[in-house]
Design an enzyme around this catalytic site. Structure first.
Site, short mmCIF file in Angstrom:
data_model
loop_
_atom_site.label_atom_id
_atom_site.label_comp_id
_atom_site.label_asym_id
_atom_site.label_seq_id
_atom_site.Cartn_x
_atom_site.Cartn_y
_atom_site.Cartn_z
N LEU A 144 0.82 -1.21 0.00
CA LEU A 144 0.00 0.00 0.00
C LEU A 144 0.85 1.26 0.00
CD1 LEU A 144 -2.81 -0.96 2.57
CD2 LEU A 144 -2.74 -1.36 0.11
N SER A 201 -6.78 -1.30 10.12
CA SER A 201 -7.26 -2.53 9.48
C SER A 201 -8.59 -2.92 10.09
CB SER A 201 -6.23 -3.64 9.70
OG SER A 201 -6.78 -4.92 9.48
N TYR A 224 -1.51 -8.54 15.98
CA TYR A 224 -1.83 -7.57 14.92
C TYR A 224 -3.09 -6.78 15.28
CZ TYR A 224 -2.81 -5.84 10.18
OH TYR A 224 -3.07 -5.04 9.09
N LYS A 260 -3.20 -2.70 16.01
CA LYS A 260 -4.04 -1.81 15.21
C LYS A 260 -5.09 -1.12 16.06
CE LYS A 260 -2.22 -2.24 11.11
NZ LYS A 260 -1.50 -1.09 10.49
#
Length: 333
Positions: free
Chosen positions: A16, A143, A156, A160
């Site tokens: 990205l 996310s 993760y 986030k």
């Protein structure tokens, strides 16, 4: 003619971040591409953008978010190159798979250093000049896992989630100085971070969570087929850089937007069960004592043995055996 606005993008060597650097350069921004290995990443960015080596609108900066000295050096290099950047896009991140019981603590430390501690440190270093400029945007690439913690990706998801809460807190602090924060909640994009090569894998496939891992792995690989190209993400980033309010959360991609909408409507327990069912995780208590509940396919087979006559089952088993023994043609040529 006014100088083009400057944007700093972390993790700009791939995925990205790479797509974002190419898009914003093409739209006239002055892009500072921050990455761990500029010697490898910058030639690829120049090739993708058509920029020459000394192009003042495409600047490479070495940045390792695990190294405080690198962060300090990067902040100085950024301000020397472009002064106060208008925008700071925190995109760099790492991926991991494994249940909480399985994941190594070093993974948790690296995850939070990359997604939270490092970005906070870089932001603190750049905020004085951005405050003095009186305008600007800090964009945090989050996310779907930051909206709802997902099984099998706790480090993760936690990182986030922490990134989002930091952004919300900071937005209230810096708004009086003319700055704003946008959180981009991304759906699934076809980048290295969703592949085996880009993921730290702490899963134990012969341990107590094997049944869950196998089901989630199958469904996850199926879902990856629908991942969008990273270039599709950049529309969301362009909109984020146009935001003028003190705080905004945007979903990028239909899956992320639907998740945000569902989270506002459904209670927490509803979202919990929605994730459990989608991932094929057995209901609470189903695996007590090491029990492995049957999958849908296995249940269908059990049902068939109960309702089909024995001769029919024997005939089906015979056909299946013949099919396994049949030659497979020119396979491997």
């Amino acid at each position: 003619m006014a100088e083009p606005r400057a944007v700093v993008i972390t993790g700009a060597s791939r995925g990205l971040g790479f797509a974002s650097a190419v898009r914003l350069y093409g739209e006239g921004w002055r892009v500072v591409a921050a990455m761990r290995t500029p010697d490898r990443g910058m030639p690829l960015l120049r090739e993708a953008t058509g920029a020459v080596e000394n192009d003042g609108r495409l600047i490479g900066v070495q940045l390792d978010l695990l190294d405080p000295a690198s962060i300090s050096s990067a902040a100085k290099a950024i301000e020397e190159a472009v002064g106060a950047p208008f925008a700071l896009v925190h995109n760099a991140g790492i991926s991991a798979a494994g249940m909480v019981e399985e994941t190594d603590m070093a993974l948790w430390q690296n995850m939070f250093a990359t997604s939270v501690i490092g970005p906070v440190e870089l932001t603190k270093a750049l905020l004085p000049s951005m405050r003095a400029a009186g305008e600007g945007r800090i964009v945090l690439v989050s996310s779907a896992n930051g909206v709802r913690g997902q099984p099998g990706t706790a480090p993760y998801s936690a990182a986030k989630g922490a990134l989002e809460r930091w952004g919300e807190s900071m937005a209230g602090e810096i708004a009086p100085f003319g700055l704003g924060v946008t959180v981009l909640v991304t759906g699934m994009y076809d980048t290295e971070i969703i592949t085996d090569a880009g993921t730290t894998d702490d899963r134990i496939f012969d341990g107590p969570y094997a049944r869950i891992h196998n089901t989630m792995n199958t469904r996850g690989r199926f879902a990856i087929r629908f991942a969008r190209p990273p270039e599709r993400f950049t529309d969301g980033l362009v909109k984020a850089l146009q935001d003028t309010g003190s705080f905004r959360r945007r979903g990028v991609g239909l899956d992320a937007s639907m998740l945000l909408a569902s989270s506002r409507i459904l209670p927490s327990i509803g979202m919990h069960h929605l994730s459990r069912i989608a991932l094929g995780i057995p209901k609470q208590g189903a695996m007590r004592g090491g029990a492995w509940p049957l999958t849908t396919g296995q249940k269908a087979m059990v049902f068939a043995t109960r309702v089909l006559p024995q001769p029919v089952l024997q005939r089906l088993a015979s056909l299946a055996a013949k099919r396994r023994k049949a030659p497979r043609g020119n396979e491997g040529d």
